[in-house]
Design an enzyme around this catalytic site. Structure first.
Site, PDB file in Angstrom:
ATOM      1  N   MET A  11       0.847  -1.193   0.000  1.00  9.11           N
ATOM      2  CA  MET A  11       0.000   0.000   0.000  1.00  9.11           C
ATOM      3  C   MET A  11       0.883   1.243   0.000  1.00  9.11           C
ATOM      4  O   MET A  11       1.776   1.371   0.844  1.00  9.11           O
ATOM      5  CB  MET A  11      -0.929   0.032   1.215  1.00  9.11           C
ATOM      6  CG  MET A  11      -2.004  -1.028   1.229  1.00  9.11           C
ATOM      7  SD  MET A  11      -3.274  -0.710   2.495  1.00  9.11           S
ATOM      8  CE  MET A  11      -2.310  -0.870   4.018  1.00  9.11           C
ATOM      9  N   CYS A  13      -0.652   4.592  -0.938  1.00 14.74           N
ATOM     10  CA  CYS A  13      -1.448   5.819  -0.929  1.00 14.74           C
ATOM     11  C   CYS A  13      -2.839   5.500  -0.391  1.00 14.74           C
ATOM     12  O   CYS A  13      -3.188   4.345  -0.108  1.00 14.74           O
ATOM     13  CB  CYS A  13      -1.560   6.414  -2.325  1.00 14.74           C
ATOM     14  SG  CYS A  13      -2.452   5.343  -3.489  1.00 14.74           S
ATOM     15  N   CYS A  16      -4.798   2.935  -2.322  1.00 13.75           N
ATOM     16  CA  CYS A  16      -4.497   1.550  -1.957  1.00 13.75           C
ATOM     17  C   CYS A  16      -5.315   1.131  -0.733  1.00 13.75           C
ATOM     18  O   CYS A  16      -5.796  -0.014  -0.651  1.00 13.75           O
ATOM     19  CB  CYS A  16      -3.015   1.388  -1.669  1.00 13.75           C
ATOM     20  SG  CYS A  16      -1.930   1.708  -3.078  1.00 13.75           S
ATOM     21  N   TYR A  63      -2.024  -7.095  -3.136  1.00 14.78           N
ATOM     22  CA  TYR A  63      -1.199  -6.647  -2.014  1.00 14.78           C
ATOM     23  C   TYR A  63      -0.738  -7.886  -1.262  1.00 14.78           C
ATOM     24  O   TYR A  63      -1.250  -8.990  -1.488  1.00 14.78           O
ATOM     25  CB  TYR A  63      -1.986  -5.701  -1.101  1.00 14.78           C
ATOM     26  CG  TYR A  63      -2.468  -4.466  -1.831  1.00 14.78           C
ATOM     27  CD1 TYR A  63      -1.643  -3.352  -1.975  1.00 14.78           C
ATOM     28  CD2 TYR A  63      -3.744  -4.438  -2.407  1.00 14.78           C
ATOM     29  CE1 TYR A  63      -2.078  -2.235  -2.671  1.00 14.78           C
ATOM     30  CE2 TYR A  63      -4.179  -3.323  -3.112  1.00 14.78           C
ATOM     31  CZ  TYR A  63      -3.338  -2.233  -3.245  1.00 14.78           C
ATOM     32  OH  TYR A  63      -3.766  -1.133  -3.939  1.00 14.78           O
ATOM     33  N   CYS A 122     -30.081  20.764  11.819  1.00 13.24           N
ATOM     34  CA  CYS A 122     -30.199  20.644  10.369  1.00 13.24           C
ATOM     35  C   CYS A 122     -31.645  20.557   9.893  1.00 13.24           C
ATOM     36  O   CYS A 122     -32.086  21.350   9.076  1.00 13.24           O
ATOM     37  CB  CYS A 122     -29.417  19.437   9.875  1.00 13.24           C
ATOM     38  SG  CYS A 122     -29.472  19.259   8.081  1.00 13.24           S
ATOM     39  N   CYS A 127     -30.280  23.389   7.721  1.00 14.38           N
ATOM     40  CA  CYS A 127     -30.159  22.987   6.317  1.00 14.38           C
ATOM     41  C   CYS A 127     -31.500  22.915   5.592  1.00 14.38           C
ATOM     42  O   CYS A 127     -31.689  23.547   4.550  1.00 14.38           O
ATOM     43  CB  CYS A 127     -29.477  21.623   6.213  1.00 14.38           C
ATOM     44  SG  CYS A 127     -28.105  21.362   7.342  1.00 14.38           S
ATOM     45  N   CYS A 543     -14.157  22.093 -28.651  1.00 15.49           N
ATOM     46  CA  CYS A 543     -15.082  21.489 -27.695  1.00 15.49           C
ATOM     47  C   CYS A 543     -14.676  20.045 -27.415  1.00 15.49           C
ATOM     48  O   CYS A 543     -14.406  19.277 -28.352  1.00 15.49           O
ATOM     49  CB  CYS A 543     -16.505  21.515 -28.244  1.00 15.49           C
ATOM     50  SG  CYS A 543     -17.186  23.171 -28.404  1.00 15.49           S
ATOM     51  N   CYS A 544     -14.667  19.681 -26.150  1.00 17.51           N
ATOM     52  CA  CYS A 544     -14.372  18.327 -25.699  1.00 17.51           C
ATOM     53  C   CYS A 544     -12.941  17.885 -25.991  1.00 17.51           C
ATOM     54  O   CYS A 544     -12.607  16.707 -25.816  1.00 17.51           O
ATOM     55  CB  CYS A 544     -15.318  17.289 -26.314  1.00 17.51           C
ATOM     56  SG  CYS A 544     -17.052  17.741 -26.192  1.00 17.51           S
TER      57      CYS A 544
END
Length: 546
Positions: A11, A13, A16, A63, A122, A127, A543-544
């Site tokens: 691993m 990061c 991972c 792994y 909330c 919210c 475009c794109c």
């Protein structure tokens, strides 16, 4: 169930970590925490699942699983026999309900104590009511100010009382569905009344003494009121009382310009009120990147709101039906008059009546409850979660923390809170969304930073909408181009920021964004265009053309 720790090689990061966690989830593991820094994964398995199954799953995910050890084995809460309850929770918002549900799932005897309305901020006063009214106000504003030639729209008189009535009906519906109905569904107890601690293991609720093996304080926060001469006698509004007005004021003065001030100020501006925003700092959203502040300032001023920065407050008086705010700006004295005055200068934790010194619970400078990475207070039997700790003031953070608190307090786990990739959204128009580090924060952490700033008029979706005030900004590590933060001012920025949250959370890079396919004429395409802007002039792309 049994709790295990397995050493895992390979691993490198956070992505991972996610792969390992997914592999373990697929074999039925729960409460998984994988760490590439510690090179290990901890999790729980049912007793009939062999540890070799987990090791095989990790190996199949590419792994290398190493030695495994049993940390503990339990089917019921790991607690003693003392106390009326296994877990007593003070408060009934997102953190409280998350913890209560998790506690019941562990087999614990759980009760929630609430002095007021069930459901917390909330759903009741935050919210839900503000966002439904914001949507109504946005529709009213667009009807009066649509950007398309040849299209004639108009808006009639706003019936604020009818809007508030509809808002209240939605609040009641969601409070019942998402909170009250769940009490019976999960079988925990609701105790009505004011709670205060008598000692480290005992609380009193309206004269009734209750003991518990573990406590969770999730009492939230409430509006903070500044010390300005005359304010106490001015009949001011807060974010709570403003949303219950039945008559639309002709004018509204707002002290503060954080996300609450911006949202509620724009709400009433879009309904037809003349709004003036005032703040002490030289720019709005001062903790955000300057480009974000500039875009928001441009948007609100283009819409006709009055914004005054660098304000010193002298006093507040009332003359007839008008509130008068005496201020000093750049050495010049001014008086701002309005029918209504909103105070939106932040929030303070609800800890005053809990008698926390009796429980040996330490508080911070603002009255917030101090907790460690496991949400434990200075009293090892008492946990705290949500706004009362003055962390990120979002209901989804509160719910996340409530679950972790229950896992640690009742399940006996040692889950740490991870708030490195918390998205935040301000529901103005255009909306503001951010996740991860600002440029200043990244440099303070020692990163060599590279940034990309993309004006909204470079995003095709904004062009066809004819709403081009805004910006995309990406903050990246200059060496690896790992994305450290994403900051957006645009329509639907709150929807776009979830993709950016995954980018930050799982350590993706600018190159990963460049190589992804972004659907054309969506605001999310701005993420890819901002990534391309690191070394291209996107105005010269077709475009794109990634």
């Amino acid at each position: 169930m049994k709790k295990y720790r397995i050493h895992v090689q390979g691993m490198t990061c956070s992505g991972c970590e996610e792969h390992v966690a997914t592999a373990l989830e697929n074999i039925g593991a729960v409460n998984i925490e994988a760490s590439f820094l510690r090179k290990e994964a901890t999790f729980e398995l049912q007793d009939d699942v062999e540890i070799e199954t987990a090791q095989k799953a990790i190996n199949e995910a590419k792994y290398q699983s190493g030695d495994a050890e049993v940390l503990e084995s339990h089917d019921v809460p790991v607690l003693g026999d003392e106390g009326d309850y296994d877990l007593l929770i003070i408060g009934s918002g997102g953190a409280a309900f998350s913890a209560a549900i998790k506690g019941v799932e562990y087999g614990a005897k759980v009760a929630i104590i609430e002095r007021g309305t069930v459901g917390g901020t909330c759903v009741n006063i935050g919210c839900v009511p503000s966002k439904t009214l914001l949507r109504a106000a946005e529709i009213n504003h667009l009807a009066k100010n649509n950007p398309f030639l040849g299209l004639t729209t108009s808006a009639g008189t706003v019936d604020l009382a009818e809007l508030v009535k509809q808002k209240d009906e939605l609040v009641i519906q969601l409070r019942e569905q998402k909170y009250i109905d769940l009490i019976g569904e999960y079988g925990f107890e609701l105790i009505r009344g004011e709670a205060k601690f008598l000692d480290e293991k005992t609380i009193e609720v309206d004269g009734r003494k209750l003991t518990a093996k573990r406590f969770l304080i999730a009492t939230g926060a409430s509006p903070s009121i500044p010390d300005i001469q005359g304010l106490k006698d001015s009949d001011y509004l807060t974010s709570t009382s403003l949303l219950d007005l039945k008559q639309l004021p002709k004018s509204l003065a707002v002290i503060g310009s954080g996300y609450i001030a911006l949202e509620l100020g724009q709400l009433f501006h879009h309904l037809g009120t003349e709004v003036t925003l005032m703040q002490r700092s030289p720019r709005v959203l001062k903790e955000y990147d300057p480009e974000i502040s500039e875009a928001v300032t441009k948007a609100v001023t283009e819409q006709g709101m009055n914004l005054i920065t660098g304000v010193s407050y002298d006093r507040i008086e009332t003359s007839g039906n008008l509130k008068q705010v005496y201020i000093l700006v750049n050495g010049e004295k001014k008086v701002i008059e309005a029918e209504q005055l909103l105070i939106a200068t932040g929030r303070k934790p609800n800890t005053e009546v809990l008698n926390l010194p009796a429980a040996n619970v330490n508080l911070g400078a603002k009255g917030e409850i101090m907790v460690d990475d496991f949400l434990k207070t200075s009293n090892p039997g008492i946990y705290a979660a949500g706004d009362v700790t003055m962390g990120p003031q979002f209901v989804y953070v509160a719910a996340y923390e409530g679950g972790i608190a229950a896992d640690n307090a009742i399940g006996g786990l040692e889950r740490k809170v991870n708030l490195e990739a918390v998205p935040g959204v301000t529901f103005t128009s255009p909306s503001v969304a951010t996740v991860g580090l600002t440029e200043e924060q990244a440099m303070a952490k020692g990163y060599e930073v590279k940034t990309s700033v993309l004006p909204l008029d470079a995003v095709p979706r904004a062009l066809v909408n004819r709403e081009t005030t805004g910006v995309f900004k990406i903050v990246a590590d200059s060496k690896s181009l790992k994305v450290l933060g994403v900051h957006i001012v645009a329509e639907n920025a709150g929807d776009v920021i979830y993709a950016a949250t995954l980018v930050v959370k799982y350590g993706l890079t600018v190159q990963d964004l460049r190589e992804s396919l972004a659907p054309y004429l969506t605001m999310a395409e701005g993420l890819k265009l901002a990534a391309l802007t690191f070394d291209k002039d996107v105005s010269k792309l077709s475009c794109c053309a990634g």
